[in-house]
Design an enzyme around this catalytic site. Structure first.
Site, PDB file in Angstrom:
ATOM      1  N   TRP A 132       0.840  -1.210   0.000  1.00  0.00           N
ATOM      2  CA  TRP A 132       0.000   0.000   0.000  1.00  0.00           C
ATOM      3  C   TRP A 132       0.867   1.249   0.000  1.00  0.00           C
ATOM      4  O   TRP A 132       0.582   2.215  -0.704  1.00  0.00           O
ATOM      5  CB  TRP A 132      -0.948   0.001   1.187  1.00  0.00           C
ATOM      6  CG  TRP A 132      -1.873  -1.176   1.189  1.00  0.00           C
ATOM      7  CD1 TRP A 132      -1.931  -2.170   2.124  1.00  0.00           C
ATOM      8  CD2 TRP A 132      -2.858  -1.515   0.192  1.00  0.00           C
ATOM      9  NE1 TRP A 132      -2.889  -3.084   1.778  1.00  0.00           N
ATOM     10  CE2 TRP A 132      -3.471  -2.718   0.608  1.00  0.00           C
ATOM     11  CE3 TRP A 132      -3.269  -0.917  -1.003  1.00  0.00           C
ATOM     12  CZ2 TRP A 132      -4.479  -3.334  -0.135  1.00  0.00           C
ATOM     13  CZ3 TRP A 132      -4.272  -1.517  -1.736  1.00  0.00           C
ATOM     14  CH2 TRP A 132      -4.861  -2.715  -1.309  1.00  0.00           C
ATOM     15  N   ASP A 164      -1.600   6.917   5.970  1.00  0.00           N
ATOM     16  CA  ASP A 164      -2.618   5.925   5.650  1.00  0.00           C
ATOM     17  C   ASP A 164      -2.789   5.050   6.896  1.00  0.00           C
ATOM     18  O   ASP A 164      -1.938   4.227   7.199  1.00  0.00           O
ATOM     19  CB  ASP A 164      -2.148   5.087   4.448  1.00  0.00           C
ATOM     20  CG  ASP A 164      -3.120   3.949   4.112  1.00  0.00           C
ATOM     21  OD1 ASP A 164      -4.156   3.817   4.782  1.00  0.00           O
ATOM     22  OD2 ASP A 164      -2.812   3.192   3.159  1.00  0.00           O
ATOM     23  N   LYS A 214     -11.726  -1.876   7.613  1.00  0.00           N
ATOM     24  CA  LYS A 214     -10.918  -2.688   8.521  1.00  0.00           C
ATOM     25  C   LYS A 214     -11.336  -2.483   9.970  1.00  0.00           C
ATOM     26  O   LYS A 214     -11.644  -3.435  10.643  1.00  0.00           O
ATOM     27  CB  LYS A 214      -9.429  -2.370   8.360  1.00  0.00           C
ATOM     28  CG  LYS A 214      -8.736  -3.181   7.273  1.00  0.00           C
ATOM     29  CD  LYS A 214      -8.713  -2.531   5.948  1.00  0.00           C
ATOM     30  CE  LYS A 214      -8.074  -3.371   4.870  1.00  0.00           C
ATOM     31  NZ  LYS A 214      -7.407  -2.545   3.869  1.00  0.00           N
TER      32      LYS A 214
HETATM   33  C1  LIG Z   1      -6.857  -2.170   2.706  1.00  0.00           C
HETATM   34  C2  LIG Z   1      -5.841  -1.101   2.658  1.00  0.00           C
HETATM   35  C3  LIG Z   1      -5.795  -0.168   1.607  1.00  0.00           C
HETATM   36  C4  LIG Z   1      -6.741  -0.243   0.425  1.00  0.00           C
HETATM   37  O1  LIG Z   1      -7.937   0.310   0.775  1.00  0.00           O
HETATM   38  P1  LIG Z   1      -9.114   0.510  -0.290  1.00  0.00           P
HETATM   39  O2  LIG Z   1     -10.169   1.109   0.578  1.00  0.00           O
HETATM   40  O3  LIG Z   1      -9.468  -0.844  -0.813  1.00  0.00           O
HETATM   41  O4  LIG Z   1      -8.644   1.405  -1.335  1.00  0.00           O
HETATM   42  C5  LIG Z   1      -4.854   0.824   1.667  1.00  0.00           C
HETATM   43  N1  LIG Z   1      -3.984   0.919   2.682  1.00  0.00           N
HETATM   44  C6  LIG Z   1      -3.988   0.028   3.699  1.00  0.00           C
HETATM   45  C7  LIG Z   1      -2.997   0.175   4.797  1.00  0.00           C
HETATM   46  C8  LIG Z   1      -4.916  -0.995   3.714  1.00  0.00           C
HETATM   47  O5  LIG Z   1      -4.923  -1.875   4.728  1.00  0.00           O
END
Ligand SMILES: *Cc1c(COP(=O)(O)O)cnc(C)c1O
Length: 357
Positions: free
Chosen positions: A99, A167, A191
């Site tokens: 990511w 993020d 999540k």
């Molecule tokens: C799951 C995840 C993403 C992707 O998220 P989307 O909502 O599917 O775009 C990005 N960064 C991290 C750390 C993730 O766990």
């Protein structure tokens, strides 16, 4: 049989969230209508949006001068919205996984310089780089607090000379964060917060309006700030579900209280991985190990038992344990909603498997 949901995302949600959402699917706030079929501008839904944004502020201690938004497009859209809104000359990125590298890739599509301050790609991202230097002349420093795929986590806000962008998709609300150090925090809901379809954004208003490039309306944070996350139709059901999880978390005592439980759950499982002769962690340094996504593999001498363990665990109600294809083995995601009893159930399965083989 009871199912224990260890999926990485979309993932386990509190019973409270599921029950309240199920009720509102049938009869929302006494309207006699489903939350799926009312206007997002109805006073009942506007109240949901406002309460969700207020609770985010309360639970994370968001200071004055920040806006909380519920957008769409997932964390993946934030990979590009962040640089589009904040990168003028130069930005620094820490590359700790899939990511993080996707975020870096999007930033590189803009005019401006993007510095990769460090990367753990050389060892399949199984550690957090240390002693990297963030230049003082960058617009921001971007990192990924929890690396969902590789099971590493940065548990403390890094100390760097510039504002941060993070993020926090897979560990937001799992512990306290000093929001004042960030220009931007973003997280897909699926999540630790609610159903997929909503993206939480916390943005410092004074960080905006500094870039010279034109920003399309929908991709400009200022549009969503000015319209209270209602510039276009928001993801109503995911926002409703997220609000329920926030209410649940507040009732539990907030992020400081849940952090203790998260530490306990992670300690229990990592201790068992250390103890059990069949399994090992892929992250060598305990300080780098994620509390949210615990990755473990069979020791080489037991490698041929991987499928047998997987089948055995499934037969005992364990769901979503399969590791990401880029790591293999197993991944137990222990998000906020995961009960201690389910972690114990997994440990019991690991111990029984060890005895039987
Ligand atoms: C799951 C995840 C993403 C992707 O998220 P989307 O909502 O599917 O775009 C990005 N960064 C991290 C750390 C993730 O766990």
């Amino acid at each position: 049989m009871k199912k224990h949901n260890f999926s990485a995302g979309p993932s386990i949600l509190p019973e409270f969230t599921k029950e309240k959402t199920a009720e509102a699917i049938l009869n929302f706030a006494g309207t006699g209508l489903s939350v799926m079929e009312v206007s997002h501008r109805s006073k009942e839904f506007v109240a949901v949006m406002e309460q969700a944004r207020e609770l985010v502020k309360e639970l994370l201690g968001v200071p004055e001068g920040y806006s909380v938004l519920f957008l769409q497009g997932g964390a993946s859209l934030q990979f590009l919205m962040a640089p589009m809104n904040l990168l003028e000359k130069k930005a620094a990125y820490l590359n700790t996984g899939t990511w993080a590298s996707k975020a870096l890739k999007e930033a590189k599509t803009y005019v401006g310089e993007v510095v990769e301050v460090a990367s753990s790609k050389d060892q399949n991202y199984n550690y957090i780089p240390k002693n990297y230097v963030v230049p003082a002349d960058v617009d921001y420093f971007h990192y990924t607090s929890n690396n969902t795929i590789y099971g590493t986590e940065i548990l403390r806000d890094p100390v760097v000379p510039v504002p941060m962008v993070c993020d926090m998709s897979s560990d937001i609300f799992s512990r306290p964060v000093d929001v004042s150090k960030y220009d931007l925090i973003y997280a897909g809901a699926q999540k630790n917060l609610g159903p997929s379809g909503a993206t939480l954004v916390i943005v410092k208003e004074s960080a905006l309006g500094k870039v010279t490039r034109p920003i399309p309306t929908m991709l400009d944070y200022r549009t969503h700030i000015a319209n209270d996350s209602m510039f276009n139709t928001p993801a109503t059901v995911p926002v409703f579900g997220s609000l329920q999880t926030l209410l649940w978390l507040k009732e539990l005592g907030g992020v400081a209280a849940i952090e203790k439980v998260n530490q306990q759950k992670a300690d229990m499982l990592y201790d068992e991985i250390e103890r059990n002769r069949m399994f090992m962690s892929t992250v060598a340094d305990p300080a780098d190990r994620s509390r949210m996504n615990v990755i473990f593999v069979m020791k080489p001498e037991y490698a041929e038992l991987e499928k047998a363990f997987s089948d055995f665990a499934s037969s005992r109600g364990m769901v979503g344990l399969k590791g990401h294809r880029s790591v293999g083995g197993f991944r137990a995601s222990l998000y906020n909603a995961m009960p201690v009893e389910s972690v114990q159930a997994l440990i019991d399965v690991m111990q029984e498997f060890e005895k039987n083989n």
